[in-house]
Structure formats: structure tokens, C-alpha cells
Design a protein around this motif. Structure first.
Motif, PDB file in Angstrom:
ATOM      1  N   THR A  20       9.093   9.896 -10.761  1.00  0.00           N
ATOM      2  CA  THR A  20      10.195  10.421 -11.582  1.00  0.00           C
ATOM      3  C   THR A  20      11.061   9.297 -12.128  1.00  0.00           C
ATOM      4  OG1 THR A  20      10.253  12.417 -10.210  1.00  0.00           O
ATOM      5  CG2 THR A  20      12.174  11.969 -11.581  1.00  0.00           C
ATOM      6  N   VAL A  21      11.447   8.408 -11.244  1.00  0.00           N
ATOM      7  CA  VAL A  21      12.316   7.290 -11.641  1.00  0.00           C
ATOM      8  C   VAL A  21      11.592   6.360 -12.612  1.00  0.00           C
ATOM      9  CG1 VAL A  21      13.426   5.187 -10.794  1.00  0.00           C
ATOM     10  CG2 VAL A  21      13.779   7.350  -9.604  1.00  0.00           C
ATOM     11  N   SER A  22      10.353   6.041 -12.317  1.00  0.00           N
ATOM     12  CA  SER A  22       9.596   5.140 -13.174  1.00  0.00           C
ATOM     13  C   SER A  22       9.436   5.708 -14.578  1.00  0.00           C
ATOM     14  CB  SER A  22       8.222   4.873 -12.556  1.00  0.00           C
ATOM     15  OG  SER A  22       7.479   3.987 -13.353  1.00  0.00           O
ATOM     16  N   LEU A  27      11.266   5.653 -20.305  1.00  0.00           N
ATOM     17  CA  LEU A  27      11.722   6.366 -21.501  1.00  0.00           C
ATOM     18  C   LEU A  27      13.073   5.853 -21.982  1.00  0.00           C
ATOM     19  CD1 LEU A  27      10.730  10.020 -20.526  1.00  0.00           C
ATOM     20  CD2 LEU A  27       9.695   8.629 -22.325  1.00  0.00           C
ATOM     21  N   GLN A  28      13.970   5.564 -21.036  1.00  0.00           N
ATOM     22  CA  GLN A  28      15.320   5.135 -21.402  1.00  0.00           C
ATOM     23  C   GLN A  28      15.751   3.962 -20.517  1.00  0.00           C
ATOM     24  OE1 GLN A  28      17.955   8.571 -21.378  1.00  0.00           O
ATOM     25  NE2 GLN A  28      17.508   8.961 -23.521  1.00  0.00           N
ATOM     26  N   PRO A  29      15.181   2.776 -20.739  1.00  0.00           N
ATOM     27  CA  PRO A  29      15.535   1.626 -19.892  1.00  0.00           C
ATOM     28  C   PRO A  29      17.014   1.258 -19.961  1.00  0.00           C
ATOM     29  CG  PRO A  29      14.261   0.952 -21.826  1.00  0.00           C
ATOM     30  CD  PRO A  29      14.181   2.440 -21.760  1.00  0.00           C
ATOM     31  N   GLN A  30      17.670   1.586 -21.086  1.00  0.00           N
ATOM     32  CA  GLN A  30      19.093   1.274 -21.203  1.00  0.00           C
ATOM     33  C   GLN A  30      19.944   2.095 -20.240  1.00  0.00           C
ATOM     34  OE1 GLN A  30      17.311   2.941 -23.383  1.00  0.00           O
ATOM     35  NE2 GLN A  30      18.436   4.693 -24.200  1.00  0.00           N
ATOM     36  N   ASP A  31      19.373   3.179 -19.714  1.00  0.00           N
ATOM     37  CA  ASP A  31      20.082   4.019 -18.750  1.00  0.00           C
ATOM     38  C   ASP A  31      19.592   3.793 -17.325  1.00  0.00           C
ATOM     39  OD1 ASP A  31      21.645   5.178 -20.702  1.00  0.00           O
ATOM     40  OD2 ASP A  31      20.271   6.852 -21.044  1.00  0.00           O
ATOM     41  N   ALA A  32      19.008   2.642 -17.073  1.00  0.00           N
ATOM     42  CA  ALA A  32      18.394   2.373 -15.773  1.00  0.00           C
ATOM     43  C   ALA A  32      19.369   2.556 -14.617  1.00  0.00           C
ATOM     44  CB  ALA A  32      17.813   0.964 -15.749  1.00  0.00           C
ATOM     45  N   LEU A  33      20.596   2.107 -14.793  1.00  0.00           N
ATOM     46  CA  LEU A  33      21.558   2.204 -13.689  1.00  0.00           C
ATOM     47  C   LEU A  33      21.929   3.652 -13.401  1.00  0.00           C
ATOM     48  CD1 LEU A  33      23.928  -0.818 -14.393  1.00  0.00           C
ATOM     49  CD2 LEU A  33      21.821  -0.724 -13.058  1.00  0.00           C
ATOM     50  N   TYR A  34      22.100   4.440 -14.454  1.00  0.00           N
ATOM     51  CA  TYR A  34      22.410   5.857 -14.260  1.00  0.00           C
ATOM     52  C   TYR A  34      21.246   6.583 -13.593  1.00  0.00           C
ATOM     53  CZ  TYR A  34      26.044   4.794 -17.716  1.00  0.00           C
ATOM     54  OH  TYR A  34      27.095   4.254 -18.390  1.00  0.00           O
ATOM     55  N   ILE A  35      20.036   6.238 -14.025  1.00  0.00           N
ATOM     56  CA  ILE A  35      18.833   6.866 -13.459  1.00  0.00           C
ATOM     57  C   ILE A  35      18.718   6.527 -11.977  1.00  0.00           C
ATOM     58  CG2 ILE A  35      16.308   6.796 -13.500  1.00  0.00           C
ATOM     59  CD1 ILE A  35      16.607   6.348 -16.591  1.00  0.00           C
ATOM     60  N   ALA A  36      18.910   5.257 -11.657  1.00  0.00           N
ATOM     61  CA  ALA A  36      18.819   4.839 -10.257  1.00  0.00           C
ATOM     62  C   ALA A  36      19.882   5.518  -9.407  1.00  0.00           C
ATOM     63  CB  ALA A  36      18.970   3.322 -10.167  1.00  0.00           C
ATOM     64  N   LYS A  37      21.103   5.583  -9.930  1.00  0.00           N
ATOM     65  CA  LYS A  37      22.180   6.201  -9.158  1.00  0.00           C
ATOM     66  C   LYS A  37      21.907   7.685  -8.923  1.00  0.00           C
ATOM     67  CE  LYS A  37      27.191   6.315  -8.781  1.00  0.00           C
ATOM     68  NZ  LYS A  37      28.471   5.851  -9.359  1.00  0.00           N
ATOM     69  N   ALA A  38      21.392   8.366  -9.937  1.00  0.00           N
ATOM     70  CA  ALA A  38      21.072   9.785  -9.795  1.00  0.00           C
ATOM     71  C   ALA A  38      20.023   9.986  -8.705  1.00  0.00           C
ATOM     72  CB  ALA A  38      20.576  10.345 -11.125  1.00  0.00           C
ATOM     73  N   ALA A  39      18.991   9.155  -8.710  1.00  0.00           N
ATOM     74  CA  ALA A  39      17.922   9.287  -7.721  1.00  0.00           C
ATOM     75  C   ALA A  39      18.411   8.920  -6.322  1.00  0.00           C
ATOM     76  CB  ALA A  39      16.744   8.400  -8.117  1.00  0.00           C
ATOM     77  N   LEU A  40      19.203   7.861  -6.219  1.00  0.00           N
ATOM     78  CA  LEU A  40      19.703   7.423  -4.920  1.00  0.00           C
ATOM     79  C   LEU A  40      20.619   8.469  -4.286  1.00  0.00           C
ATOM     80  CD1 LEU A  40      20.420   3.716  -5.859  1.00  0.00           C
ATOM     81  CD2 LEU A  40      18.818   4.456  -4.085  1.00  0.00           C
ATOM     82  N   ASN A  41      21.458   9.096  -5.108  1.00  0.00           N
ATOM     83  CA  ASN A  41      22.349  10.126  -4.581  1.00  0.00           C
ATOM     84  C   ASN A  41      21.575  11.378  -4.165  1.00  0.00           C
ATOM     85  OD1 ASN A  41      24.627   8.562  -4.900  1.00  0.00           O
ATOM     86  ND2 ASN A  41      25.112   9.376  -6.929  1.00  0.00           N
ATOM     87  N   ALA A  42      20.511  11.675  -4.894  1.00  0.00           N
ATOM     88  CA  ALA A  42      19.737  12.889  -4.611  1.00  0.00           C
ATOM     89  C   ALA A  42      18.755  12.706  -3.467  1.00  0.00           C
ATOM     90  CB  ALA A  42      18.991  13.334  -5.866  1.00  0.00           C
ATOM     91  N   ALA A  43      18.223  11.494  -3.318  1.00  0.00           N
ATOM     92  CA  ALA A  43      17.197  11.253  -2.290  1.00  0.00           C
ATOM     93  C   ALA A  43      17.417   9.897  -1.617  1.00  0.00           C
ATOM     94  CB  ALA A  43      15.810  11.322  -2.907  1.00  0.00           C
ATOM     95  N   ARG A  56      10.537  -2.261 -11.161  1.00  0.00           N
ATOM     96  CA  ARG A  56       9.295  -2.517 -11.905  1.00  0.00           C
ATOM     97  C   ARG A  56       9.490  -2.250 -13.398  1.00  0.00           C
ATOM     98  NH1 ARG A  56       4.829  -3.626  -9.041  1.00  0.00           N
ATOM     99  NH2 ARG A  56       4.735  -2.957  -6.849  1.00  0.00           N
ATOM    100  N   GLN A  57      10.224  -1.207 -13.717  1.00  0.00           N
ATOM    101  CA  GLN A  57      10.417  -0.838 -15.116  1.00  0.00           C
ATOM    102  C   GLN A  57      11.518  -1.663 -15.777  1.00  0.00           C
ATOM    103  OE1 GLN A  57       8.691   0.970 -17.078  1.00  0.00           O
ATOM    104  NE2 GLN A  57       7.311   1.955 -15.620  1.00  0.00           N
ATOM    105  N   VAL A  58      12.612  -1.913 -15.059  1.00  0.00           N
ATOM    106  CA  VAL A  58      13.752  -2.648 -15.634  1.00  0.00           C
ATOM    107  C   VAL A  58      14.178  -3.721 -14.630  1.00  0.00           C
ATOM    108  CG1 VAL A  58      15.967  -2.400 -16.822  1.00  0.00           C
ATOM    109  CG2 VAL A  58      14.448  -0.424 -16.623  1.00  0.00           C
ATOM    110  N   PRO A  59      13.387  -4.779 -14.500  1.00  0.00           N
ATOM    111  CA  PRO A  59      13.632  -5.760 -13.430  1.00  0.00           C
ATOM    112  C   PRO A  59      14.991  -6.431 -13.475  1.00  0.00           C
ATOM    113  CG  PRO A  59      11.990  -6.550 -14.994  1.00  0.00           C
ATOM    114  CD  PRO A  59      12.195  -5.105 -15.292  1.00  0.00           C
TER     115      PRO A  59
END
Length: 216
Positions: A20-22, A27-43, A56-59
Motif C-alpha cells: 500500500t505504502v509503496s 503515485l505521489q512521491p511529493q506526499d511521501a511524508l504524509y503517506i508514511a505518517k498515515a501508515a505509521l499511525n494506522a499500523a 525504497r520509493q522516496v529515499p
């Protein structure tokens, strides 16, 4: 909407969080931090997988994602660092060295040290490439001078031109690396042995983890 989608999927299907995260980061590497935070908070139990997928996607996002990850998983320092090392193997040694240097200091300080050590190692690698190019140019020039064959007046300037071209290539390579244009280097072939893993030296993302819309 992607961070919200990542959050929802991660909550109901934590075992698929890496995919999911990858996918979202691709799709939206510019939102990498938001994506990571959403996943970290959820799981938060999937910290290592999330770190590996996003890095791997946005090193280049790894320092900020690591700081966010430690907030979501306060006891997950080792998991966070393993995720980064798995995604960006060239950081494994700098991470190990930084851990010895920083001890139990905050994750932000550890990440600063990792980047400092990795950048220094990378600059040394580039300096080595430059020295090698210059040495090759000088050797070519000496070989032409010692051969005694052909028109010496024509051949020696040609060797000098070759050396100048090599120096020009080195300067172009260094400039490209300074800008973090790894893709351009791959296309031209002017690439260090581990440059494919050097995306973390690209310019920092403009977004901040605590600004703008947030995923639930």
C-alpha cells in the motif's frame, strides 16, 4: 486523498501495508511524508515494513520519516533503522557508525549524523572517481609521448584534448551529483558503483510533516 486511503487500508489490512505504502508513494512521491505518517499511525506494528517501503520509493525522505516513525513507535528504534538499511543498503554502515557516536540521543540527531557520515563517504567516492579519471588521462598522455609513432605534434594535443574531455566529464558528473540527478547519471553512464542507492542525497522535500492536510 491518497494518505487517507493509505490510512484506511493499513488499518484493515496491516499485512499489506508495504504494498500500500509503496504504491501510494510511487503515485505521489511529493506526499511521501504524509503517506508514511498515515501508515505509521494506522499500523505502528508494521514500522519496519513501512520504513522500507517508503524509503525504497522516496529515499531522500528517510530522515523525516524516521523522526515521525519514532513518534508512532517509541520503542521501534531498531526496527526503523533496519527498514532504512534494507531500503538503502549503502546507509547500513553510516547508521552503524552514527549509532555508536550518538548512543541514545534523539532520532533527529541520529539522522543528522547518518546523513553527515554518508555524505562524507559519498564525497570521498566522487573524489576517487575524479583522481582515477585524471590519472588515466595522464597515463594516456605519457603513453602517446613514449610511443614515438605517428605525428607527435598531432598525437600529443589529441591526448591533451582527451584529458580535458575527461576532466569536463568529471565536472559534469560532480555537478549532476550535487543536484541529485541520479536518473541523468544512469542515462549517461557516468555513475558511481553505488549511485543507484544514493537517492537520499537528492534535495530535501519541500513539504513538512506537520503542515497542510493530515491523514487520520
Amino acid at each position: 486523498m491518497i494518505p487517507f486511503t493509505v490510512s484506511a487500508i493499513s488499518r484493515v489490512a496491516p499485512d499489506a501495508v508495504d504494498v500500500t505504502v509503496s504504491t501510494a508513494a510511487a503515485l505521489q512521491p511529493q506526499d511521501a511524508l504524509y503517506i508514511a505518517k498515515a501508515a505509521l499511525n494506522a499500523a505502528p506494528q508494521k514500522t519496519e515494513a513501512i520504513m522500507e517501503a517508503i524509503c525504497r520509493q522516496v529515499p531522500q525522505s528517510y530522515p523525516w520519516v524516521a523522526v515521525m516513525a519514532i513518534e508512532a513507535d517509541s520503542g521501534g528504534r531498531a526496527r526503523i533503522l533496519r527498514g532504512i538499511s534494507s531500503a538503502i543498503p549503502v546507509l547500513a554502515l553510516p547508521i552503524e557508525q552514527a549509532q555508536r557516536y550518538c548512543g541514545d540521543r534523539p532520532m533527529s540527531e541520529l539522522m543528522e549524523k547518518v546523513h553527515e557520515l554518508a555524505t562524507a563517504a559519498y564525497q570521498e567516492q566522487i573524489a576517487h572517481l575524479k583522481r582515477t579519471a585524471i590519472e588515466n588521462a595522464l597515463q594516456n598522455s605519457d603513453a602517446v609521448s613514449a610511443s614515438g609513432h605517428g605525428d607527435e605534434v598531432d598525437q600529443i594535443p589529441a591526448s591533451i584534448d582527451q584529458g580535458a574531455n575527461m576532466n569536463s566529464a568529471v565536472r559534469a558528473r560532480l555537478a549532476a551529483l550535487d543536484r541529485g540527478v541520479t536518473r541523468e547519471l544512469m542515462e549517461t553512464g557516468l555513475i558511481p558503483s553505488c549511485a543507484s542507492e544514493m537517492g537520499y542525497l537528492m534535495p530535501r522535500p519541500d513539504i513538512q510533516p506537520d503542515s497542510g492536510a493530515k491523514a487520520p
